[in-house]
Structures are given as structure tokens and as C-alpha cells.
Design a protein around this motif. Structure first.
Motif, mmCIF file in Angstrom:
data_model
loop_
_atom_site.group_PDB
_atom_site.id
_atom_site.type_symbol
_atom_site.label_atom_id
_atom_site.label_comp_id
_atom_site.label_asym_id
_atom_site.label_seq_id
_atom_site.Cartn_x
_atom_site.Cartn_y
_atom_site.Cartn_z
ATOM 1 N N SER A 70 26.518 22.991 -25.868
ATOM 2 C CA SER A 70 27.074 22.793 -27.214
ATOM 3 C C SER A 70 26.474 21.555 -27.873
ATOM 4 O O SER A 70 26.486 21.423 -29.102
ATOM 5 C CB SER A 70 28.597 22.679 -27.156
ATOM 6 O OG SER A 70 28.998 21.543 -26.409
ATOM 7 N N ALA A 85 34.177 22.724 -22.938
ATOM 8 C CA ALA A 85 34.986 23.812 -23.494
ATOM 9 C C ALA A 85 34.288 24.469 -24.673
ATOM 10 O O ALA A 85 34.288 25.704 -24.807
ATOM 11 C CB ALA A 85 36.352 23.268 -23.932
ATOM 12 N N GLU A 86 33.679 23.668 -25.542
ATOM 13 C CA GLU A 86 32.973 24.228 -26.696
ATOM 14 C C GLU A 86 31.746 25.010 -26.253
ATOM 15 O O GLU A 86 31.411 26.054 -26.808
ATOM 16 C CB GLU A 86 32.562 23.098 -27.647
ATOM 17 C CG GLU A 86 31.988 23.565 -28.978
ATOM 18 C CD GLU A 86 33.019 24.249 -29.867
ATOM 19 O OE1 GLU A 86 32.601 24.859 -30.859
ATOM 20 O OE2 GLU A 86 34.218 24.184 -29.571
ATOM 21 N N TRP A 88 31.432 26.649 -23.420
ATOM 22 C CA TRP A 88 31.911 27.930 -22.883
ATOM 23 C C TRP A 88 32.345 28.869 -24.004
ATOM 24 O O TRP A 88 32.083 30.073 -23.956
ATOM 25 C CB TRP A 88 33.070 27.680 -21.920
ATOM 26 C CG TRP A 88 32.619 27.347 -20.525
ATOM 27 C CD1 TRP A 88 32.438 26.116 -19.987
ATOM 28 C CD2 TRP A 88 32.254 28.273 -19.500
ATOM 29 N NE1 TRP A 88 31.991 26.208 -18.695
ATOM 30 C CE2 TRP A 88 31.875 27.521 -18.365
ATOM 31 C CE3 TRP A 88 32.213 29.670 -19.426
ATOM 32 C CZ2 TRP A 88 31.459 28.112 -17.176
ATOM 33 C CZ3 TRP A 88 31.807 30.260 -18.244
ATOM 34 C CH2 TRP A 88 31.436 29.489 -17.131
ATOM 35 N N ARG A 89 33.029 28.328 -25.008
ATOM 36 C CA ARG A 89 33.505 29.172 -26.109
ATOM 37 C C ARG A 89 32.337 29.823 -26.842
ATOM 38 O O ARG A 89 32.336 31.032 -27.099
ATOM 39 C CB ARG A 89 34.340 28.347 -27.090
ATOM 40 C CG ARG A 89 35.035 29.182 -28.169
ATOM 41 C CD ARG A 89 35.807 28.295 -29.130
ATOM 42 N NE ARG A 89 34.917 27.596 -30.035
ATOM 43 C CZ ARG A 89 34.422 28.145 -31.159
ATOM 44 N NH1 ARG A 89 34.734 29.381 -31.499
ATOM 45 N NH2 ARG A 89 33.625 27.438 -31.929
ATOM 46 N N ASN A 90 31.319 29.040 -27.175
ATOM 47 C CA ASN A 90 30.182 29.590 -27.907
ATOM 48 C C ASN A 90 29.340 30.521 -27.046
ATOM 49 O O ASN A 90 28.810 31.521 -27.531
ATOM 50 C CB ASN A 90 29.324 28.456 -28.471
ATOM 51 C CG ASN A 90 29.994 27.753 -29.631
ATOM 52 O OD1 ASN A 90 30.857 28.319 -30.298
ATOM 53 N ND2 ASN A 90 29.615 26.510 -29.867
#
Length: 394
Positions: free
Chosen positions: A68, A201-202, A204-206
Motif C-alpha cells: 500500500s 491492513a490497507e 490486504w484490503r487493496n
């Protein structure tokens, strides 16, 4: 954008090209020197392959935890810092008496940094160039990669003989430093492409968003797996021909250069969607001839012809960009780049392990056969029409 003149007149493309070329030159001479150093110390094809490509394994860490940052860091500062970190790490590899575990720890650390650096670099390319210029701009970087590898592996072999492996690593450190200086002085200060702070976390989300569309998943697999398996073949050039490995690497780079020139400049748009699969088959097919244990001249021809198939990567990247929004372009390209080189590291390890218990030529034939099998298994998903593939993220 269809001409090289237009491309190099684009502001910031020339310094990005120069910095990327210097970085690639450093990787080339350093990789050959490190692989030679490890093979001389251990006599192990597996460890020699890990010396050259082990850093690729660590790109999994960058892709899954750090990527990210590719869209959330100022590009100039990030590329400058990456060059400096690689210069220091490569210089540290030359310290006498360094244990192998420490050497590989540095290589793995560089791999994690390289994952983010690739995302920043190629995301910046997508930002500098208009949408219709990305293929040409990326193909020129690929052509530079091929040219630099031809010169780098040829010169690297000479440097290893003249300066020793450690001396050649110092040359690589100097080239990384040059890349950092060019990035700092030649690129404009740009804000990050996306707001917010980079985080695991960002990332993984993207990554989940990028992976959520089935046609895009097939494109990623096509970019990662067949290519990686063939790099497993290349990772055995040193144990296959210890005195002529540089020539084999140069032949591979020459074929890759030819494929990128044709694919990036001369293949018309309607054909790009159709040629990806045939190029992947060409990439692996010639390596099956190593079952005959060809003499060096024939081996050079086989490797050069096969490497034309690396142009498949360029064609699939264009397809990937067509189905990815701009605000995720850095992470999308970084995921492609880090996933590809991570798979190369996995496959180099696999090839080295097979060669350890059989022979380099047997391992090369096995890896080529696996590459063809994977390509054929992806055929149905990759033949989806462009309209089906261009599904927005989220």
C-alpha cells in the motif's frame, strides 16, 4: 503515443528511464557476482540459485504487507531511498568472512524493499505517461532491461574474472548509488497518488480488491507462474556452464529485447489480446530441447529464441491496466512485479533442488514442461473477451 520521440519528450520519462536502467544494471552485475560467490563457497546449485534469485522470495512480504506504500509515498523520495538502501546493502555483502545466513538476510531484506520500489516506479510511469502511452513506455523500459542484461551479464563475467565477485559487488553498489542520485535530481517532487497512511491492513484490503475480479486473477497468474518457471531454468545457467553462464544470460536478454521491441512498437492493438498465450508457450517450449544436452552454441540459440516469449508479460500488463483504476495503479503494478519475481525465486529454489538430486538439464526440462502445463490450464480464463475483463475494482 506511438513514437519514441514523443515518449522521450514527455517530462520526467528520461530521468525515470535512466534511473531504472542504472538500477537494473546494478541488479544484473550484483546478481551474477553473488551467485558466483555463493557457488564458489558452497558448490551447491541450490544455494547459487538462491544467491541470484533468493531476494525475489522476500517480495512476497513486500506484496502482502507493504505494498500500500507504493501509492502513499512521494515517488521521488521513495525511489531515492530505495537506491541508497540497495547501495548500502550490496556494499555490505563484500565484507570478508560474512556468514551465509547474514548474506542471505541482506538479500531477503533487499527483496522486501524492492517490492515497494517496483510499485512506486511503475505507478509513477503510469502517472507520467498518458493512458495510451503506457505500453510504449513500459516496452522501452523492458528493452532497456534486455540491453542492460546483455551488457551487464557479459561485462559482469569479465568483472568477476578481473575484480573478483566481491569487487563486482562494489561496482553494483556504485550503480545503485547512481540510480538514487538520478532519481533525486531528475524527478519532480510529486505528492502520493493516494491519501492515507500505508499499513498492512490497507495493503490486504487493496490486494483483495485487485484479486476480486476473476479475469484479473487469470492475468495475474499468467504474469507470475509460467514466467517464474522459465526463470527457474535460467537459474541453473551457472551450474550448467560455470565458465560461460554470462553468455547464456546475455542470450536470454537478447531474445527478451527482440520480443519487447516487436511487442511494444509493432504489434497492432487487435493482435495484442491474442498473442499473449502463444508467447507464453514460446517462452517455455524451446527449453525442452535441453533433454538432448545441447552444446553451448545450440544452447545459446535455444535460450535466445525462448526469451522472445517474455514479451507476453508486456501484453498482459496492458490488459491489467485496462481493468484497474488509476488510484490503484501503483499497487496493481507492484503486485504484478513483486508476485512475478517472488514466483521466480520460488521456481529458482525448486529448480535448484531438482538439479541437486538429478542434473541441471533434467531440472530445466521439468521446469519448462510445468510452464507449458500451467499456460494451457489458464487458456480458458485468458480467452475472455476484453469487455468481460474490464471490470472495475470494488
Amino acid at each position: 503515443m506511438r513514437t519514441y520521440r514523443e515518449l522521450f519528450r514527455t517530462p520526467e520519462y528520461t530521468p525515470l528511464f535512466a534511473a531504472t536502467s542504472a538500477h537494473l544494471a546494478a541488479m544484473t552485475v550484483s546478481g551474477l557476482a553473488l551467485g558466483t560467490l555463493v557457488f564458489d563457497r558452497t558448490g551447491s546449485p541450490l544455494l547459487a540459485a538462491l544467491g541470484m534469485f533468493g531476494g525475489s522470495l522476500a517480495q512476497v512480504v513486500g506484496a502482502t504487507a507493504l505494498m500500500s506504500a507504493a501509492d502513499r509515498l512521494p515517488p521521488r523520495a521513495a525511489l531515492t531511498a530505495t537506491g541508497l538502501m540497495f547501495a548500502l546493502g550490496t556494499a555490505a555483502l563484500t565484507l570478508p568472512g560474512m556468514p551465509l545466513w547474514a548474506l542471505f538476510a541482506i538479500v531477503l531484506g533487499q527483496g522486501a524493499v524492492a517490492a515497494v520500489g517496483g510499485g512506486v516506479r511503475f505507478g509513477l510511469l503510469n502517472e507520467i505517461l498518458p493512458r495510451d502511452g503506457y505500453l510504449l513506455g513500459r516496452s522501452v523500459l523492458n528493452m532497456s532491461n534486455g540491453t542492460v542484461q546483455i551488457l551487464g551479464y557479459s561485462l559482469g563475467a569479465v568483472l568477476v574474472t578481473a575484480l573478483s565477485a566481491r569487487g563486482t559487488l562494489l561496482v553494483g553498489a556504485g550503480l545503485y548509488l547512481l540510480a538514487a542520485v538520478v532519481s533525486r535530481c531528475g524527478l519532480a517532487a510529486r505528492p502520493p497518488r493516494a491519501a492515507g497512511r500505508p499499513s498492512v491492513a490497507e495493503t490486504w484490503r487493496n490486494n483483495a480488491l485487485l484479486w476480486s475480479v476473476k479475469p484479473r486473477r487469470y492475468v495475474y497468474l499468467a504474469l507470475w507462474v509460467p514466467n517464474g518457471l522459465v526463470v527457474g531454468c535460467e537459474s541453473l545457467f551457472i551450474p550448467l556452464e560455470p565458465d560461460h553462464a554470462g553468455l547464456l544470460f546475455a542470450a536470454a536478454a537478447l531474445g527478451m529485447l527482440a520480443g519487447d521491441v516487436v511487442g511494444g512498437r509493432f504489434v497492432p492493438g487487435p493482435w495484442r489480446h491474442r498473442l499473449g498465450l502463444p508467447m507464453l508457450l514460446l517462452l517455455a517450449g524451446p527449453y525442452l530441447l535441453f533433454v538432448t544436452r545441447p552444446a553451448l552454441p545450440l544452447a545459446l540459440v535455444v535460450v535466445a529464441i525462448a526469451s522472445v516469449g517474455y514479451s507476453a508479460s508486456l501484453l498482459f500488463q496492458e490488459r491489467l491496466m485496462a481493468m484497474t483504476p488509476d488510484e490503484l495503479s501503483g499497487q496493481a503494478l507492484g503486485l504484478h512485479s513483486s508476485g512475478m519475481v517472488a514466483m521466480q525465486g520460488v521456481c529458482a529454489s525448486l529448480a535448484g533442488g531438482i538439479a541437486q538430486v538429478t542434473s541441471p538439464t533434467t531440472a530445466m526440462v521439468v521446469m519448462a514442461g510445468l510452464s507449458i502445463t500451467v499456460t494451457l490450464s489458464l487458456t480458458a480464463g485468458l480467452r475472455a473477451g476484453p469487455g468481460a475483463a474490464e471490470v472495475p475494482v470494488g
